[in-house]
Write an enzyme that holds these catalytic residues in place. Structure first.
Site, PDB file in Angstrom:
ATOM      1  N   SER A 253     117.295 108.145   6.490  1.00 46.14           N
ATOM      2  CA  SER A 253     116.570 106.881   6.370  1.00 46.14           C
ATOM      3  C   SER A 253     115.521 107.010   5.281  1.00 46.14           C
ATOM      4  O   SER A 253     115.319 108.082   4.696  1.00 46.14           O
ATOM      5  CB  SER A 253     115.904 106.518   7.700  1.00 46.14           C
ATOM      6  N   LYS A 254     114.825 105.902   5.018  1.00 45.72           N
ATOM      7  CA  LYS A 254     113.848 105.874   3.932  1.00 45.72           C
ATOM      8  C   LYS A 254     112.712 106.870   4.145  1.00 45.72           C
ATOM      9  O   LYS A 254     112.078 107.317   3.180  1.00 45.72           O
ATOM     10  CB  LYS A 254     113.273 104.457   3.787  1.00 45.72           C
ATOM     11  N   ARG A 255     112.440 107.237   5.381  1.00 49.91           N
ATOM     12  CA  ARG A 255     111.340 108.180   5.608  1.00 49.91           C
ATOM     13  C   ARG A 255     111.654 109.567   5.051  1.00 49.91           C
ATOM     14  O   ARG A 255     110.754 110.405   4.923  1.00 49.91           O
ATOM     15  CB  ARG A 255     111.012 108.268   7.100  1.00 49.91           C
TER      16      ARG A 255
END
Length: 418
Positions: A253-255
């Site tokens: 994910s973007k994290r």
């Protein structure tokens, strides 16, 4: 091997993510290695979420990566059209043939009735699958339901007393028990095909020889096998490439860093660095080398060297790899690519003067081996263009406000002047 024809079929519902880009790359490498064709097909039957902007961005991302296609929506080809919303007659004709042959039937169940069926199955502890109640409706009953205004879906008749066996080129033999299957939908009530039906119809019509796609699609494969059998079509060879996981083995994910090709492009990564990194996510070239030019990847690529195990995404490694490509790349090209970042910081004009361009090349040549991205080249070069500095307050207190420090710096300046 017969002529290789592979396809990449993204859905234009968002940006091209690293997983999709890796799938496109593996297909492209396989086609180029075997002298075959790489086809771009757009799976846009999700009309509510598909957008022209997403399609444009996907095409732009693939072009930026240097992955050209031999047939596609923008260049055409002998098996077009290459957008599924422009191929609806193919799906309707195939569904009509299955209905006429008794391999499929019309289903008039409403979403509410289907939800009630699933809830009842859960209550009784039975498999949550369609119970086939529309499989034997009389013509009179069908006419009555249509008179009510119901529009039917089309379902495939599935024999659940057999397993579906697939030979996957990466995973070997994969067995899907019959009890996990149901009479699944081919054509929805709105007249659009489901993914598993359109995929089979198009892959056959476009003479696709190998379906190379993400592991997430493995669960779709038994349905597609059954559609191939019902239509009497020969099946392509399947190869499901491993998932890409975050370092903690969770879903990416973007994290965990940039996840789309456009984000990498905007952050100042070079396409050759991203391609090199993506190629090594699940594929081994057979040696210890980590830096491989595209032509070397084409020469070495094979599905036999693609792993079954998940690939672990490492933002630090791709950044490290990009730093090396930044140093090796042609200085003129790197300077041109850096220019927008310098202009955004208002360090040079738009366009730059001849004197500014000359200075810019010298600055880029001095700085690029100390940073990792094009953006960082500009950010690390501001002191070449002005003497306005924003010092870190903690650094000022620790270093500048020490008694005698100013005098020491003055002496350093005198020595440097000599």
């Amino acid at each position: 091997m017969s002529r290789v024809r592979v396809r990449f079929a993204p859905s234009p519902t968002g940006a091209l993510h690293v997983g999709g880009a890796r799938t496109a790359l593996f297909n492209w490498l396989f086609a180029r290695h075997h002298g075959g064709s790489f086809i771009l097909r757009i799976d846009d039957t999700d009309t509510e979420r598909s957008t022209p902007e997403a399609l444009s961005q996907i095409l732009s991302s693939l072009r930026w990566l240097g992955l050209d296609w031999d047939e596609g929506p923008d260049i055409g080809g002998p098996f077009g059209p290459y957008r599924q919303t422009e191929r609806l007659e193919f799906y309707r004709e195939a569904a009509s043939r299955l209905l006429a042959a008794g391999r499929a039937y019309k289903c008039y169940c409403t979403p509410e009735e289907l939800a009630a069926q699933r809830a009842e199955a859960r209550r009784l502890g039975k498999p949550v699958a369609y119970d086939g109640r529309c499989a034997h409706l009389s013509a009179a009953r069908q006419a009555a339901l249509e008179a009510e205004g119901r529009k039917p879906a089309v379902r495939l008749k599935v024999a659940r007393d057999r397993a579906v066996v697939l030979h996957d080129l990466i995973r070997g033999e994969v067995v899907f028990p019959g009890e996990v299957l149901e009479d699944f939908v081919l054509m929805k009530a709105n007249g659009l095909p489901t993914y598993n039906f359109a995929c089979v119809v198009d892959d056959h019509a476009m003479a696709i020889s190998h379906v190379i796609r993400a592991e997430e699609h493995l669960s779709n494969t038994p349905k597609q096998v059954l559609v191939y059998e019902a239509l009497g079509h020969p099946m392509p060879l399947f190869a499901h490439v491993p998932m890409i996981l975050a370092p903690d083995r969770s879903k990416l994910s973007k994290r965990h860093g940039a996840t789309s090709v456009e984000e990498y492009r905007a952050d100042g990564y070079l396409p050759e660095a991203l391609l090199n990194y993506l190629a090594l996510l699940g594929w081994s070239p057979g040696g210890e080398e980590e830096f491989l030019p595209l032509e070397e990847m084409v020469a070495r690529f094979s599905l036999e060297r693609v792993s079954k195990n998940p690939a672990i995404y490492d933002q630090r490694k791709i950044t490290w790899m990009n730093g090396h490509y930044l140093v090796w790349a042609d200085l003129e090209r790197v300077t041109r690519l850096c220019l927008p970042y310098f202009q955004k910081l208002e360090l040079v004009g738009a366009p730059p003067t001849e004197a500014e361009w000359k200075k810019l090349k010298e600055v880029v040549g001095l700085v690029r081996d100390r940073v990792k991205t094009l953006r960082e080249v500009a950010e690390a070069s501001t002191y070449f263009f002005h003497d306005r500095f924003d010092y870190d307050p903690k650094g000022v207190a620790r270093h500048f406000q020490v008694p005698g420090r100013a005098a020491l710096l003055a002496r350093v300046r005198e020595r440097l002047a000599d």
